[in-house]
Design a protein around this motif. Structure first.
Motif, PDB file in Angstrom:
ATOM      1  N   PRO A 187     -86.523  72.894  36.714  1.00  0.00           N
ATOM      2  CA  PRO A 187     -87.767  72.647  37.458  1.00  0.00           C
ATOM      3  C   PRO A 187     -87.534  72.058  38.847  1.00  0.00           C
ATOM      4  O   PRO A 187     -88.125  72.519  39.834  1.00  0.00           O
ATOM      5  CB  PRO A 187     -88.530  71.683  36.548  1.00  0.00           C
ATOM      6  CG  PRO A 187     -88.025  71.990  35.172  1.00  0.00           C
ATOM      7  CD  PRO A 187     -86.573  72.301  35.356  1.00  0.00           C
ATOM      8  N   ALA A 188     -86.677  71.052  38.932  1.00  0.00           N
ATOM      9  CA  ALA A 188     -86.445  70.406  40.229  1.00  0.00           C
ATOM     10  C   ALA A 188     -85.790  71.366  41.216  1.00  0.00           C
ATOM     11  O   ALA A 188     -86.172  71.425  42.399  1.00  0.00           O
ATOM     12  CB  ALA A 188     -85.576  69.167  40.038  1.00  0.00           C
ATOM     13  N   ARG A 224     -88.230  74.068  42.500  1.00  0.00           N
ATOM     14  CA  ARG A 224     -89.132  73.550  43.538  1.00  0.00           C
ATOM     15  C   ARG A 224     -88.432  73.522  44.896  1.00  0.00           C
ATOM     16  O   ARG A 224     -89.037  73.838  45.928  1.00  0.00           O
ATOM     17  CB  ARG A 224     -89.626  72.154  43.151  1.00  0.00           C
ATOM     18  CG  ARG A 224     -90.690  72.150  42.062  1.00  0.00           C
ATOM     19  CD  ARG A 224     -91.356  70.791  41.933  1.00  0.00           C
ATOM     20  NE  ARG A 224     -90.438  69.787  41.396  1.00  0.00           N
ATOM     21  CZ  ARG A 224     -90.281  69.526  40.103  1.00  0.00           C
ATOM     22  NH1 ARG A 224     -90.995  70.205  39.207  1.00  0.00           N
ATOM     23  NH2 ARG A 224     -89.435  68.603  39.687  1.00  0.00           N
ATOM     24  N   GLU A 278     -94.003  77.807  31.058  1.00  0.00           N
ATOM     25  CA  GLU A 278     -95.254  77.070  30.862  1.00  0.00           C
ATOM     26  C   GLU A 278     -95.281  75.799  31.706  1.00  0.00           C
ATOM     27  O   GLU A 278     -96.309  75.453  32.303  1.00  0.00           O
ATOM     28  CB  GLU A 278     -95.408  76.727  29.379  1.00  0.00           C
ATOM     29  CG  GLU A 278     -96.758  76.143  29.016  1.00  0.00           C
ATOM     30  CD  GLU A 278     -96.923  75.951  27.519  1.00  0.00           C
ATOM     31  OE1 GLU A 278     -97.661  75.033  27.129  1.00  0.00           O
ATOM     32  OE2 GLU A 278     -96.299  76.720  26.749  1.00  0.00           O
ATOM     33  N   LYS A 279     -94.149  75.112  31.791  1.00  0.00           N
ATOM     34  CA  LYS A 279     -94.074  73.887  32.592  1.00  0.00           C
ATOM     35  C   LYS A 279     -94.307  74.193  34.071  1.00  0.00           C
ATOM     36  O   LYS A 279     -95.043  73.485  34.763  1.00  0.00           O
ATOM     37  CB  LYS A 279     -92.705  73.228  32.396  1.00  0.00           C
ATOM     38  CG  LYS A 279     -92.491  71.950  33.211  1.00  0.00           C
ATOM     39  CD  LYS A 279     -91.143  71.336  32.900  1.00  0.00           C
ATOM     40  CE  LYS A 279     -90.873  70.116  33.778  1.00  0.00           C
ATOM     41  NZ  LYS A 279     -91.870  69.043  33.577  1.00  0.00           N
ATOM     42  N   LEU A 280     -93.680  75.267  34.557  1.00  0.00           N
ATOM     43  CA  LEU A 280     -93.868  75.653  35.955  1.00  0.00           C
ATOM     44  C   LEU A 280     -95.321  76.033  36.216  1.00  0.00           C
ATOM     45  O   LEU A 280     -95.900  75.684  37.256  1.00  0.00           O
ATOM     46  CB  LEU A 280     -92.946  76.823  36.309  1.00  0.00           C
ATOM     47  CG  LEU A 280     -91.443  76.528  36.303  1.00  0.00           C
ATOM     48  CD1 LEU A 280     -90.644  77.819  36.496  1.00  0.00           C
ATOM     49  CD2 LEU A 280     -91.080  75.518  37.395  1.00  0.00           C
ATOM     50  N   SER A 281     -95.915  76.734  35.273  1.00  0.00           N
ATOM     51  CA  SER A 281     -97.310  77.138  35.423  1.00  0.00           C
ATOM     52  C   SER A 281     -98.225  75.923  35.510  1.00  0.00           C
ATOM     53  O   SER A 281     -99.181  75.900  36.295  1.00  0.00           O
ATOM     54  CB  SER A 281     -97.716  78.032  34.253  1.00  0.00           C
ATOM     55  OG  SER A 281     -99.062  78.423  34.357  1.00  0.00           O
ATOM     56  N   ALA A 282     -97.914  74.896  34.717  1.00  0.00           N
ATOM     57  CA  ALA A 282     -98.720  73.670  34.746  1.00  0.00           C
ATOM     58  C   ALA A 282     -98.624  72.975  36.096  1.00  0.00           C
ATOM     59  O   ALA A 282     -99.536  72.242  36.495  1.00  0.00           O
ATOM     60  CB  ALA A 282     -98.261  72.733  33.632  1.00  0.00           C
ATOM     61  N   GLU A 283     -97.521  73.217  36.809  1.00  0.00           N
ATOM     62  CA  GLU A 283     -97.338  72.640  38.143  1.00  0.00           C
ATOM     63  C   GLU A 283     -97.877  73.558  39.237  1.00  0.00           C
ATOM     64  O   GLU A 283     -97.680  73.308  40.425  1.00  0.00           O
ATOM     65  CB  GLU A 283     -95.856  72.357  38.393  1.00  0.00           C
ATOM     66  CG  GLU A 283     -95.258  71.321  37.462  1.00  0.00           C
ATOM     67  CD  GLU A 283     -93.781  71.084  37.738  1.00  0.00           C
ATOM     68  OE1 GLU A 283     -93.298  71.539  38.804  1.00  0.00           O
ATOM     69  OE2 GLU A 283     -93.111  70.444  36.915  1.00  0.00           O
ATOM     70  N   GLY A 284     -98.510  74.653  38.818  1.00  0.00           N
ATOM     71  CA  GLY A 284     -99.064  75.589  39.790  1.00  0.00           C
ATOM     72  C   GLY A 284     -98.059  76.577  40.338  1.00  0.00           C
ATOM     73  O   GLY A 284     -98.308  77.229  41.356  1.00  0.00           O
ATOM     74  N   ILE A 285     -96.911  76.703  39.670  1.00  0.00           N
ATOM     75  CA  ILE A 285     -95.865  77.628  40.122  1.00  0.00           C
ATOM     76  C   ILE A 285     -95.916  78.881  39.253  1.00  0.00           C
ATOM     77  O   ILE A 285     -95.676  78.821  38.043  1.00  0.00           O
ATOM     78  CB  ILE A 285     -94.469  76.983  40.036  1.00  0.00           C
ATOM     79  CG1 ILE A 285     -94.400  75.754  40.950  1.00  0.00           C
ATOM     80  CG2 ILE A 285     -93.388  77.996  40.400  1.00  0.00           C
ATOM     81  CD1 ILE A 285     -93.127  74.944  40.779  1.00  0.00           C
ATOM     82  N   SER A 286     -96.237  79.992  39.860  1.00  0.00           N
ATOM     83  CA  SER A 286     -96.317  81.263  39.140  1.00  0.00           C
ATOM     84  C   SER A 286     -95.304  82.230  39.741  1.00  0.00           C
ATOM     85  O   SER A 286     -95.375  82.559  40.928  1.00  0.00           O
ATOM     86  CB  SER A 286     -97.730  81.846  39.243  1.00  0.00           C
ATOM     87  OG  SER A 286     -97.793  83.100  38.602  1.00  0.00           O
TER      88      SER A 286
END
Length: 642
Positions: free
Chosen positions: A135-136, A139, A178-186
């Motif tokens: 994730p980091a 980003r 799913e975690k990326l999606s929750a952060e608005g990353i698609s």
């Protein structure tokens, strides 16, 4: 290579994944030994969304073969590959921040953006960003302005068999999405399923799948054989070249590793480990002859293998021998060979037939392809002109299925493009050729020039080209021999042939009125008569700054044409895009002008505009190509009463 079988496998693949899932065709390692270029074209015809390769060289090979579809490099790339990745529009996979930063720097310098796919290591332990660090790092990669994150993928470690670890890997990947999606990353394209997962784990089809082995008709494991009806694409065949009778106790091959235990009939095949038929198959491989299995005996040599055909009394020189594939009711598969020598089918496919001609079969048509010509990408340092010429010549021979016809096509093409002495090939665009026929009385009093006993012909020429020589010549030949000499001179910018041989007076026969480069008047350095005709040398040191650049060239030349000469030819000796030719004759005793065109190209028929008594014009649109040795000849009648 049976491309029809490949297409059938693709139909089965599409049945399994459904119409909405994209398919990336894996063609790394020369499409697992099947021929990456041919397989790629066939896959794209069947609906592949993109192609997958292992490195930049493999991607470049596909690009230079004319493939424009997206090409994804599935392995981590090196910094040294970045320039080619950008140049050829390849899509790298990112596994670390350092490479991403270097890629961003090169993209910024080039002023372009490029897509990437980020690989996630969910348990393969090879390429990719570790799952817990992803994730980091994602980003940070998303913050690079010139990098477009198009895809996110991972790779199963054991997808060909159903084990819990596969489920764990898939679950980790979906959790990351799913975690990326929750952060608005698609991220648009998620993919994880290779051949084994396509057959075993439909839950992980996601947005795209990556078939490799199964598309070539090989099941990744015996456990998957009932899940899809696949047809092997590759077979490996040769012919018996020698038969010998040996008594009991004879040694066969290097180091006599096989001793006949009875009178034996031994056949020799022109295949060895140099062709990928491994030395490990010595004394344990099998071959199909006349639909029967016969054993490999003795050590496999670099170029030959020996087989015992004692059980086949009808075996003859020239009989087909199948080392892998089907013959009659018998089949030797890649999996059969792999299990016999303790390896995997991937290994067998990628090594077989390294130097053997590939024959691609489709709809009953077979075309032989030399591997050195079509399968191996040639690095820049190996590209000698002689070698490339030989490759092209052989391609024509193969394509024409005739050495004689292939040579005829090659030499005709070569001379048309490069001349007899290999002149540099130039491309000329937006070509304009204005010919004005006039009476000589229009010249200023006392001016020397084309004589009064004929027509004055003023020719104004314009075209765009890459500028190559700061000093160049404009030549005028008096016969075909001199004209040929001008064609062979790389410094000759343009050349004329006087139709009536000239008078021997250069000032009377040929005058250069104007030479311009990008609207700048270029000085004439010298004029001289030589053994090849009249020469006018132009240019200067200041033009060196324009070398290698596109420039607009303008030439205006005045020549003489006798009244008895009633034709004027215009020849194009370079590939040309876009053309306008005007033949103007107003105010002269010329009538009934006709044009005879001989244009070769995609659109060989120019638009013809006639203005009787004044002009005939020919036009070919700017985007259309004309091949060398095209042109037009204007013919006319002479009416002295006019």
């Amino acid at each position: 290579m049976d491309l029809d079988s490949f297409t059938r496998n693709w139909s089965e693949l599409r049945r399994l994944v459904g119409p909405s899932v994209k398919i990336l065709q894996v063609v790394k390692a020369d499409a697992y030994g099947h021929g990456a270029i041919e397989i790629s074209h066939t896959a794209l015809k069947n609906g592949a969304a993109c192609l997958g390769v292992a490195n930049a060289d493999e991607g470049v090979q596909l690009r230079v073969s004319g493939i424009t579809a997206p090409i994804i490099i599935l392995s981590p790339s090196t910094k040294g590959e970045i320039r080619e990745i950008i140049k050829y529009g390849l899509t790298p996979s990112l596994s670390d921040l350092m490479f991403a930063g270097e890629f961003q720097r090169h993209l910024e310098e080039a002023g372009v953006t490029a897509p990437v796919h980020i690989e996630i290591d969910t348990g393969m332990g090879r390429g990719g960003i570790l799952w817990n660090e992803a994730p980091a790092l994602i980003r940070k990669i998303l913050a690079f302005p010139n990098i477009v994150v198009e895809g996110l993928f991972s790779h199963f470690a054991s997808s060909e068999i159903c084990v819990n670890f596969n489920e764990q890997q898939g679950t980790l990947f979906l959790a990351l999405v799913e975690k990326l999606s929750a952060e608005g990353i698609s991220i648009p394209i998620k993919h994880m399923a290779n051949s084994g997962a396509i057959l075993n784990y439909p839950r992980f089809f996601l947005d795209m799948v990556r078939p490799g082995l199964m598309s070539y008709g090989i099941h990744p494991a015996t456990q998957t054989e009932g899940k899809a009806d696949l047809c092997p694409v590759m077979s490996f065949k040769t012919r018996v070249i020698l038969l010998k009778e040996f008594p009991k106790g004879a040694g066969i091959g290097y180091n006599r590793t096989y001793i006949t235990d009875r009178p034996s009939r031994i056949a020799t095949l022109p295949v060895g480990y140099g062709d990928g038929y491994g030395i490990i198959l010595s004394n344990q491989g099998e071959v199909l002859i006349r639909g029967k299995r016969v054993p490999v005996v003795g050590r496999v040599s670099m170029d030959m293998v020996t087989i015992d055909v004692s059980s086949l009394p009808d075996c003859r020189i020239g009989d087909e021998a199948v080392l892998m594939g089907r013959q009659g009711g018998e089949e030797i598969s890649a999996n059969d060979i792999a299990s016999r020598i303790g390896t995997i089918s991937y290994d067998i496919l990628c090594t077989l037939g390294k130097r053997a001609p590939r024959i691609f079969v489709q709809q009953g048509r077979a075309e032989a392809v030399e591997p050195r010509l079509r399968r191996i990408f040639i690095p820049q340092e190996e590209r000698s002109l002689a070698r490339i010429d030989g490759m092209i010549r052989q391609c024509f021979q193969v394509r024409a299925r005739s050495e004689e016809l292939g040579d005829a096509i090659f030499y005709e093409m070569f001379e048309a493009l490069f001349g007899k002495n290999d002149r540099p090939l130039e491309l000329r665009t937006n070509f304009r050729y204005d010919i004005t026929l006039s009476e000589p009385g229009g010249e200023q009093a006392g001016e020397t020039g084309p004589a009064a006993d004929g027509f004055r012909v003023t020719t104004h020429i314009e075209y765009t080209k890459v500028f190559r020589n700061p000093v160049f010549l404009i030549g005028c030949a008096l016969d075909n021999g001199q004209l040929s000499a001008f064609f062979d001179d790389p410094l000759c910018e343009y050349r004329w042939l006087l139709q009536d041989g000239g008078s021997g007076d250069a000032d009377k026969d040929f005058r250069v009125n104007r030479v311009r480069i990008d609207e700048e008047d270029i000085p004439v350095i010298r004029r001289e008569s030589t053994n090849r005709g009249y020469e006018v040398w132009c240019g200067g040191e200041h033009l060196k700054e324009r070398l290698g650049q596109q420039v607009r060239v303008e030439l205006e030349v005045v020549t003489r044409s006798s009244r008895g000469c009633r034709f004027f030819p215009v020849y194009l000796v370079y590939p040309t895009r876009g053309l306008e030719i005007n033949f103007r004759y107003e105010g002269t005793p010329v009538s009934t002008v006709q044009e005879i065109c001989f244009f070769a190209g995609k659109h060989p028929y120019p638009e013809i505009i006639r203005d009787p008594g004044r002009c005939v014009s020919l036009r070919i649109r700017d985007g259309e190509w004309i091949f060398p040795n095209s042109g037009v000849t204007f013919l006319w009648d002479y009416d002295p009463s006019k």
